[in-house]
Structure formats: structure tokens, C-alpha cells
Design a protein around this motif. Sequence first.
Motif, PDB file in Angstrom:
ATOM      1  N   ASN A 197      31.918  44.702  -5.221  1.00  0.00           N
ATOM      2  CA  ASN A 197      30.720  45.219  -5.615  1.00  0.00           C
ATOM      3  C   ASN A 197      29.495  44.511  -6.539  1.00  0.00           C
ATOM      4  O   ASN A 197      28.400  44.570  -6.075  1.00  0.00           O
ATOM      5  N   THR A 198      30.161  43.664  -6.370  1.00  0.00           N
ATOM      6  CA  THR A 198      28.686  42.481  -7.821  1.00  0.00           C
ATOM      7  C   THR A 198      30.226  41.514  -7.850  1.00  0.00           C
ATOM      8  O   THR A 198      31.329  41.613  -8.164  1.00  0.00           O
ATOM      9  N   LEU A 199      28.867  40.053  -8.496  1.00  0.00           N
ATOM     10  CA  LEU A 199      29.705  38.582  -8.854  1.00  0.00           C
ATOM     11  C   LEU A 199      28.951  38.762 -10.602  1.00  0.00           C
ATOM     12  O   LEU A 199      29.578  37.454 -11.030  1.00  0.00           O
ATOM     13  N   ASP A 200      28.686  39.872 -11.108  1.00  0.00           N
ATOM     14  CA  ASP A 200      28.606  39.322 -12.624  1.00  0.00           C
ATOM     15  C   ASP A 200      30.237  39.498 -12.763  1.00  0.00           C
ATOM     16  O   ASP A 200      31.130  40.085 -12.102  1.00  0.00           O
ATOM     17  N   GLN A 201      29.796  38.526 -13.994  1.00  0.00           N
ATOM     18  CA  GLN A 201      30.826  38.861 -14.440  1.00  0.00           C
ATOM     19  C   GLN A 201      31.786  39.439 -15.049  1.00  0.00           C
ATOM     20  O   GLN A 201      31.369  40.932 -15.457  1.00  0.00           O
ATOM     21  N   GLY A 202      33.646  39.751 -14.753  1.00  0.00           N
ATOM     22  CA  GLY A 202      34.088  41.260 -14.877  1.00  0.00           C
ATOM     23  C   GLY A 202      34.438  42.301 -14.125  1.00  0.00           C
ATOM     24  O   GLY A 202      35.170  42.992 -14.561  1.00  0.00           O
ATOM     25  N   ALA A 203      33.477  41.695 -12.687  1.00  0.00           N
ATOM     26  CA  ALA A 203      33.521  42.385 -12.419  1.00  0.00           C
ATOM     27  C   ALA A 203      35.351  43.371 -11.445  1.00  0.00           C
ATOM     28  O   ALA A 203      35.392  41.952 -11.272  1.00  0.00           O
ATOM     29  N   ASN A 204      35.332  43.689 -10.811  1.00  0.00           N
ATOM     30  CA  ASN A 204      36.173  44.528  -9.879  1.00  0.00           C
ATOM     31  C   ASN A 204      36.329  44.278  -8.339  1.00  0.00           C
ATOM     32  O   ASN A 204      35.337  44.079  -8.579  1.00  0.00           O
ATOM     33  N   CYS A 205      37.218  44.221  -7.893  1.00  0.00           N
ATOM     34  CA  CYS A 205      36.884  43.836  -6.532  1.00  0.00           C
ATOM     35  C   CYS A 205      37.447  45.043  -5.482  1.00  0.00           C
ATOM     36  O   CYS A 205      38.497  45.935  -5.664  1.00  0.00           O
ATOM     37  N   MET A 207      45.247  39.256  -7.984  1.00  0.00           N
ATOM     38  CA  MET A 207      45.263  38.834  -7.800  1.00  0.00           C
ATOM     39  C   MET A 207      45.609  37.709  -8.833  1.00  0.00           C
ATOM     40  O   MET A 207      47.261  37.303  -8.951  1.00  0.00           O
ATOM     41  N   CYS A 208      44.788  37.294  -9.041  1.00  0.00           N
ATOM     42  CA  CYS A 208      45.076  36.064 -10.402  1.00  0.00           C
ATOM     43  C   CYS A 208      45.429  34.909  -9.714  1.00  0.00           C
ATOM     44  O   CYS A 208      45.418  34.419  -8.348  1.00  0.00           O
ATOM     45  N   ILE A 209      45.109  34.010 -10.841  1.00  0.00           N
ATOM     46  CA  ILE A 209      45.329  32.380 -10.474  1.00  0.00           C
ATOM     47  C   ILE A 209      45.727  32.081 -11.608  1.00  0.00           C
ATOM     48  O   ILE A 209      45.001  31.948 -12.994  1.00  0.00           O
ATOM     49  N   ILE A 210      46.984  31.121 -12.034  1.00  0.00           N
ATOM     50  CA  ILE A 210      47.355  30.069 -12.818  1.00  0.00           C
ATOM     51  C   ILE A 210      46.791  28.761 -11.967  1.00  0.00           C
ATOM     52  O   ILE A 210      46.792  28.142 -10.869  1.00  0.00           O
ATOM     53  N   ALA A 211      46.704  27.791 -13.230  1.00  0.00           N
ATOM     54  CA  ALA A 211      46.247  26.954 -13.052  1.00  0.00           C
ATOM     55  C   ALA A 211      47.231  26.147 -14.036  1.00  0.00           C
ATOM     56  O   ALA A 211      46.776  26.457 -15.301  1.00  0.00           O
ATOM     57  N   HIS A 231      44.645  30.107 -16.642  1.00  0.00           N
ATOM     58  CA  HIS A 231      44.786  32.087 -15.840  1.00  0.00           C
ATOM     59  C   HIS A 231      43.838  32.789 -15.805  1.00  0.00           C
ATOM     60  O   HIS A 231      42.112  32.872 -16.975  1.00  0.00           O
ATOM     61  N   MET A 232      42.913  32.869 -14.269  1.00  0.00           N
ATOM     62  CA  MET A 232      42.011  33.646 -14.399  1.00  0.00           C
ATOM     63  C   MET A 232      42.528  35.142 -13.190  1.00  0.00           C
ATOM     64  O   MET A 232      43.362  35.446 -13.096  1.00  0.00           O
ATOM     65  N   ARG A 233      42.088  36.165 -13.989  1.00  0.00           N
ATOM     66  CA  ARG A 233      42.703  37.718 -13.483  1.00  0.00           C
ATOM     67  C   ARG A 233      41.774  38.330 -12.431  1.00  0.00           C
ATOM     68  O   ARG A 233      40.436  38.158 -12.987  1.00  0.00           O
ATOM     69  N   ILE A 234      42.943  38.921 -11.811  1.00  0.00           N
ATOM     70  CA  ILE A 234      42.529  40.026 -10.407  1.00  0.00           C
ATOM     71  C   ILE A 234      43.486  41.184 -11.775  1.00  0.00           C
ATOM     72  O   ILE A 234      44.056  41.348 -11.113  1.00  0.00           O
ATOM     73  N   GLN A 242      34.732  33.086  -9.780  1.00  0.00           N
ATOM     74  CA  GLN A 242      34.568  34.222  -9.083  1.00  0.00           C
ATOM     75  C   GLN A 242      34.817  34.655  -7.984  1.00  0.00           C
ATOM     76  O   GLN A 242      34.480  35.722  -7.656  1.00  0.00           O
ATOM     77  N   HIS A 243      36.405  34.348  -7.875  1.00  0.00           N
ATOM     78  CA  HIS A 243      37.298  34.790  -7.124  1.00  0.00           C
ATOM     79  C   HIS A 243      38.649  36.241  -8.087  1.00  0.00           C
ATOM     80  O   HIS A 243      39.327  36.579  -7.540  1.00  0.00           O
ATOM     81  N   ASN A 244      38.096  35.399  -9.517  1.00  0.00           N
ATOM     82  CA  ASN A 244      39.237  36.260 -10.016  1.00  0.00           C
ATOM     83  C   ASN A 244      38.276  36.534 -11.785  1.00  0.00           C
ATOM     84  O   ASN A 244      38.755  35.833 -12.555  1.00  0.00           O
ATOM     85  N   SER A 245      37.750  37.597 -11.394  1.00  0.00           N
ATOM     86  CA  SER A 245      36.690  37.666 -12.928  1.00  0.00           C
ATOM     87  C   SER A 245      37.013  38.686 -14.043  1.00  0.00           C
ATOM     88  O   SER A 245      36.126  39.257 -14.968  1.00  0.00           O
ATOM     89  N   ASP A 246      38.269  39.376 -13.708  1.00  0.00           N
ATOM     90  CA  ASP A 246      38.341  40.456 -14.713  1.00  0.00           C
ATOM     91  C   ASP A 246      39.050  39.748 -15.708  1.00  0.00           C
ATOM     92  O   ASP A 246      39.274  40.491 -16.921  1.00  0.00           O
ATOM     93  N   GLY A 247      38.732  38.371 -16.549  1.00  0.00           N
ATOM     94  CA  GLY A 247      39.529  38.142 -17.514  1.00  0.00           C
ATOM     95  C   GLY A 247      39.480  36.648 -17.444  1.00  0.00           C
ATOM     96  O   GLY A 247      40.058  36.045 -16.927  1.00  0.00           O
TER      97      GLY A 247
END
Length: 372
Positions: free
Chosen positions: A214-222, A1-5, A69-72, A23-28
Motif C-alpha cells: 500500500n505504501t513504502l512509508d516506515q512501518g507500513a504493512n504489506c 515474514m521478517c529477516i534475521i541477520a 531483526h526486521m519484521r513483517i 523496505q521488505h520488512n518494515s513493521d519494526g
Amino acid sequence: MCIIASVPKGATIDKPTLETMWQHNSDGAGISWIDNGKVRVYKTMKLKPFLKKFNEVSKQFGDSDILVHMRIATHGSVCLDNNHPFNVDTQTVFAHNGILPQQFHPPAKRDISDTRYFNETFLQYVKLTALDDSRFVDHLGSVIGSYNKLVILTANPKMRRDSYIINEASGEWSDGVWYSNDSYLTYSRKMKWGTGSYINNLTEPAKSKPVKRNTLDQGANCSIGSEVSDEIQLFDVEVCHNWGLIPEDAWENEECADTIVEMMSTYGFDSPQEMMEDFQWHVRDNKIKCQHCKAEMDINQYWPDCGADCPNFDGIQVNDAAFQFDDEVEVADDISEDWFIAETEADITRQEAKLMEAEVEQQVLFERKDSK
């Protein structure tokens, strides 16, 4: 659901905090700043280049506000085009955290996020100078719902500030920076960011519904875990049962419990009774249903499949009368003109009208005083 700062002038975010956010918002990720009177945007799908860019921007342009902004992903593909911030116009960008009401969900054939669709169909038609009126800010917050947050960054010289936060109270301030939720923390107790809580090798054990990555790699989905949470408080279970919202034995049904927790996570509620009351839902036969028409929850739409005659139809209703964008409507050029249009004359008393006029006159006086 993302985070804004939202990073005000002179503030910054340290590297460990940025890494935790990722790590918690790694979709971009994306960052926006103001450079010589122009708003700039940088987007990436990788953490390392983002950290480098943030460091550059913070050092060179820290004398003005910065938007991060970081995205889920919830709607739309995981891709650069769906990364925030988005341009509202040539001078203004914005970022969003949450899941918008159904009115702003894109058609199934369009592979875009709800945020992009909201921008295309609504925000780009708003006269942004109205953000200098606190009533407009409050009204915009009610349109999107308190569980959604926006930060708007602008280089428009007609506007009084660089940054505007919509539903600010739904986020939190820490070390001079406003965050739209607490997923900037290594371990988050409430996890207001929208997926309940989580377990990974960076965090302490979650205290509510776990989310297994599934993974903590960059760009991973949850993905949502399948275990039924045993951390819904007994008090909440008893209250929901006594109020006729959720029968106590419904929590023993794994699918039902999962759905309740997922809806709480999606809409940012800390207690099931608060969600059920606000949205006028209840659980019957181990299904979330509308209290009015008894329609069952459509998990794909995050709302019961209510008919057009149901008060809950289309979820949280946008007040169409409050925002009309056609050629015949005059839009205020600046704050000295009142953007607000009462729905009907009966909805506002003479006393309220006088108070509104007085507020506008006071704003004009402040403007004149500031210009001297």
C-alpha cells in the motif's frame, strides 16, 4: 515474514543493504549486542534511528557478534512490544523468522506474535547450554520446522559461543553475514522470506506471485495482490496433475491459485508439489484439503481443519516426549551431561547407545584439552 541477520565478530552490514532489508520488512526493527559481558537490546519502529544505532553498535561493539531483526507482522499487532529480539533470560536473546507450527500460535484473545508465545511457552524452559550439543540444535530445528529459523545471542559465560543459528541451512551467507532469507537483496529471485516475491519501485519485476504494498512509508504493512501468478512453472503444473496433487484446471480458479501460492510463501516452499507432498495435502473441488480426512484449508490457521483422529491434526507435530519440563526431570548443567532422553528403549539400539556415549566422552575430552 521478517529477516534475521547474524553478524559475526568483525563483520558488518552496509547501509544500502540495511535499507533494502527495511523496505521488505518494515513493521519494526531490533538489534542486540554484547556490552561488557551483558546482552543489550534496542528496538524501534523507524528506520532512521535504527541505522544510527546500528552504526554506533557496529563501531563500539563489533568485537563480538551482533543480532539484527526486521519484521513483517503475521501474528500480533505492529508495535514495539512485538519487535524482536526477545529475552529468553537475562543473559540471552533470540530472533525468529517464519511462521511457527500451530502449537505455538497464541490464543485469539492475546495480541502477541507467535514468536513471543513460543518464547513464553517453550524456549524459556529449555536449558540453553544444550545448544553446545549439535544433536539438540538439530532436534530443536525439527521441532519448529525447517522453514523456521532462529538466531540466539548470549552473554552466558557457560556457553561456548555468542551466537547459535537454528536451521542454518535454510538461510544463506553473504559477505560474512548469515541472513535468514534473501530479502536483503534489492531483487530476490526466490523470495524465501515468506511472501513470495514483490513489486515496488525498488525492485525488478517479480518472477512469481506479486505482493503489492500500500505504501513504502516506515512501518507500513504489506498485502497480498489478487492477480493469479502466471509464473508457476509449467513443469510444476504438470507434475502436480500427474501425481494427483493439484488438477491442472485448478490453476484457472483465481482463489485456489492464490491460496496455493500464499501457502507456499507462508511455509517457504519453492514448488507446489513439494509442499503438497510434505504436508499431505491435495486440491479437490478447487480447495486445498487434507489427504487423510478431506478437511478443507482454514486460511486463518494456515492448516486444514482436521479432526483429532487425523494424522494431520494440529499440523506439524511437536514430539512431546522429547521435551518434558517438570520438577522431577534432571536437566544437564553442562555439556558433559547428556541432555538427550530416548523416547523408549526400543527406539535405540545398543550400537546407537554406545555411539552416543562415545560422543559425550569425546566432548568431555575436548573440554579437558581446551582447559589445559
